[in-house]
Design a protein around this motif. Structure first.
Motif, mmCIF file in Angstrom:
data_model
loop_
_atom_site.group_PDB
_atom_site.id
_atom_site.type_symbol
_atom_site.label_atom_id
_atom_site.label_comp_id
_atom_site.label_asym_id
_atom_site.label_seq_id
_atom_site.Cartn_x
_atom_site.Cartn_y
_atom_site.Cartn_z
ATOM 1 N N LYS A 13 0.836 -1.215 0.000
ATOM 2 C CA LYS A 13 0.000 0.000 0.000
ATOM 3 C C LYS A 13 0.867 1.261 0.000
ATOM 4 O O LYS A 13 1.830 1.376 0.763
ATOM 5 C CB LYS A 13 -0.888 0.030 1.239
ATOM 6 N N THR A 16 -1.019 4.265 4.329
ATOM 7 C CA THR A 16 -2.011 3.725 5.272
ATOM 8 C C THR A 16 -2.132 4.657 6.473
ATOM 9 O O THR A 16 -1.148 5.286 6.879
ATOM 10 C CB THR A 16 -1.638 2.318 5.810
ATOM 11 N N TRP A 17 -3.321 4.729 6.980
ATOM 12 C CA TRP A 17 -3.588 5.548 8.173
ATOM 13 C C TRP A 17 -4.115 4.616 9.252
ATOM 14 O O TRP A 17 -5.121 3.937 9.055
ATOM 15 C CB TRP A 17 -4.628 6.619 7.845
ATOM 16 N N GLN A 18 -3.408 4.548 10.344
ATOM 17 C CA GLN A 18 -3.848 3.660 11.422
ATOM 18 C C GLN A 18 -3.470 4.256 12.770
ATOM 19 O O GLN A 18 -2.323 4.715 12.952
ATOM 20 C CB GLN A 18 -3.196 2.290 11.262
ATOM 21 N N ASP A 19 -4.434 4.243 13.674
ATOM 22 C CA ASP A 19 -4.229 4.736 15.053
ATOM 23 C C ASP A 19 -3.587 6.124 15.086
ATOM 24 O O ASP A 19 -2.695 6.400 15.905
ATOM 25 C CB ASP A 19 -3.343 3.755 15.850
ATOM 26 N N THR A 23 1.506 5.872 7.441
ATOM 27 C CA THR A 23 2.656 5.075 7.011
ATOM 28 C C THR A 23 2.753 5.160 5.500
ATOM 29 O O THR A 23 1.744 5.014 4.790
ATOM 30 C CB THR A 23 2.517 3.614 7.492
ATOM 31 N N ARG A 38 6.773 4.742 9.019
ATOM 32 C CA ARG A 38 5.761 5.485 9.758
ATOM 33 C C ARG A 38 6.204 6.929 9.921
ATOM 34 O O ARG A 38 7.356 7.191 10.248
ATOM 35 C CB ARG A 38 5.535 4.850 11.133
ATOM 36 N N TYR A 66 -3.589 13.830 5.491
ATOM 37 C CA TYR A 66 -3.203 13.177 6.756
ATOM 38 C C TYR A 66 -2.109 13.976 7.462
ATOM 39 O O TYR A 66 -2.110 14.118 8.684
ATOM 40 C CB TYR A 66 -2.691 11.754 6.495
ATOM 41 N N GLU A 135 -9.963 14.346 10.772
ATOM 42 C CA GLU A 135 -9.409 13.005 10.549
ATOM 43 C C GLU A 135 -10.355 12.197 9.635
ATOM 44 O O GLU A 135 -9.917 11.537 8.680
ATOM 45 C CB GLU A 135 -9.210 12.287 11.888
ATOM 46 N N VAL A 139 -9.589 10.619 5.791
ATOM 47 C CA VAL A 139 -9.902 9.222 5.414
ATOM 48 C C VAL A 139 -10.851 9.221 4.211
ATOM 49 O O VAL A 139 -10.707 8.408 3.282
ATOM 50 C CB VAL A 139 -10.520 8.460 6.619
ATOM 51 N N HIS A 142 -9.021 9.873 1.028
ATOM 52 C CA HIS A 142 -8.297 8.642 0.677
ATOM 53 C C HIS A 142 -9.256 7.621 0.039
ATOM 54 O O HIS A 142 -8.977 7.059 -1.030
ATOM 55 C CB HIS A 142 -7.684 8.081 1.964
ATOM 56 N N GLU A 143 -10.404 7.415 0.682
ATOM 57 C CA GLU A 143 -11.367 6.418 0.173
ATOM 58 C C GLU A 143 -11.964 6.857 -1.165
ATOM 59 O O GLU A 143 -12.143 6.050 -2.068
ATOM 60 C CB GLU A 143 -12.492 6.187 1.200
#
Ligand code: MRU
Length: 358
Positions: A13, A16-19, A23, A38, A66, A135, A139, A142-143
């Motif tokens: 990918k 990526t967006w996590q927590d 990244t 990250r 982001y 936030e 997202v 991105h989507e």
């Protein structure tokens, strides 16, 4: 539909967006190493965009959306007006990393506009709530990009016909977007449908996005791809090995003039000579109605060492004068059509782009 034909979805990918952390796949290391990094600060995101760890117009837009969150995430105890001010400063800072692809300023503007709307409409809103909504907006950007790329693919795949040779320049692929790419979307979907064709990937001097990225991702996905150096395109066209060119874009002016990676205009001029149609795969986020013609597009000029070195090796004499514009502008007359998420837009572009997107 050939089930095992396409594996673009298993490519690493791009973002990526996590927590609460972004990244990024470090594209400067491809194809040798597949390493994700990250991001720990807004300064690091700025640097990653500048150094092309993340690159490609839609991907830097998403990274910007982001990235701006890093500038405000530990500021949610500020009063709303100061929080908004901090957001604007963070957006302006990230926007300064690269000037040409409009997607970066488009995404940053969208983030700021949402916060401004929240503040003006809801007296009771606080900075914590605004951060949460921002936030969600990042997202969403991105989507949405995934859906846009898919629709570009669906609208463009009919152009890729059995037995064709398709030229592409730079990387407007999965790596340059959320997934599927823009110029590669019709390619991936035609491949998935079982159409037999060949892709020629221009190497793309000086940073080799075609060699390092496009030929890598198409090969990984099982697409028949052949790497050529930029100066081979004319020869391949003269031998009728190329029937169609599909390229991406970084900024499309209101009249259809299109900024894309340096060398794209050369491809389009050659294609005109050999009567080969050139299509620009174009998400609506790359159309800039505030820029009237290509003359108004700011072209990024990059470090001379990108030209005087080939990897670690010096290839130009010390002290030599160098020009290194990273993009050029293809005049609209050389473009057969824009493959967008809303269909293929044909001339007259000014009229038809406005009709479709405003
Ligand atoms: O300098 P880069 O690698 O960011 O340039 C990328 C391009 O020119 C792409 O063709 C463009 O951004 C379209 S990406 C879908």
């Amino acid at each position: 539909m050939g089930e095992n034909r396409s594996s673009y979805t298993s490519l690493a990918k791009t973002l990526t967006w996590q927590d609460g952390f972004l990244t990024l796949l470090d594209q400067t290391l491809l194809p040798g190493e597949v390493v994700s990094e990250r991001q720990e600060s807004i300064g690091q995101v700025w640097d990653s965009i500048k150094k092309l760890k993340v690159r490609g117009a839609p991907a830097i837009g998403i990274a910007g959306a982001y990235g701006v969150l890093y500038g405000i995430k530990d500021k949610t105890d500020l009063p709303v007006a100061e929080f908004l001010d901090q957001l604007k400063k963070s957006a302006a800072y990230l926007d300064s990393s690269r000037p040409t692809a409009v997607n970066l300023s488009w995404a940053l503007h969208r983030m700021v506009a949402l916060a401004e709307m929240m503040v003006s409409e809801k007296q009771s809103v606080d900075s914590v709530i605004i951060y949460k909504l921002l936030e969600e907006e990042a997202v969403k950007i991105h989507e949405e990009d995934k859906i846009i790329c898919r629709n570009i693919g669906l609208n463009g795949k009919g152009l890729v016909k059995e037995g064709m040779g398709v030229l592409t320049h730079c990387n407007a692929g999965s790596l340059a977007t959320s997934e599927l790419g823009t110029a590669t979307a019709p390619i991936y979907l035609a491949h998935e449908d079982g159409v037999e064709f060949r892709v020629f990937a221009d190497e793309t001097r000086p940073l080799l996005q075609g060699a390092r990225l496009t030929s890598w991702e198409l090969q990984q996905s099982g697409v028949d791809v052949t790497l050529i150096t930029d100066n081979m395109a004319a020869f391949m066209m003269s031998k009728r090995e190329i029937d169609l060119a599909i390229v991406g874009c970084d900024r499309v002016a209101a009249n259809g003039d299109t900024a894309n990676k340096i060398g794209t205009m050369g491809v389009a001029i050659l294609a005109k000579y050999f009567n080969i149609p050139v299509y620009v795969a174009c998400p609506s986020s790359t159309i800039d109605f505030n820029t009237d013609t290509g003359d108004d597009i700011v072209i990024e000029e990059r470090d001379p060492e990108e030209v005087t070195f080939f990897g670690e090796r010096r290839t130009g004499p010390e002290g030599i004068k160098v020009r290194n514009p990273a993009f050029d502008v293809t005049p609209y007359e050389l473009i057969a059509g824009f493959i967008t998420e809303k269909g293929i837009i044909r001339a007259p572009f000014r009229e038809n782009l406005i009709k479709t997107f405003t």
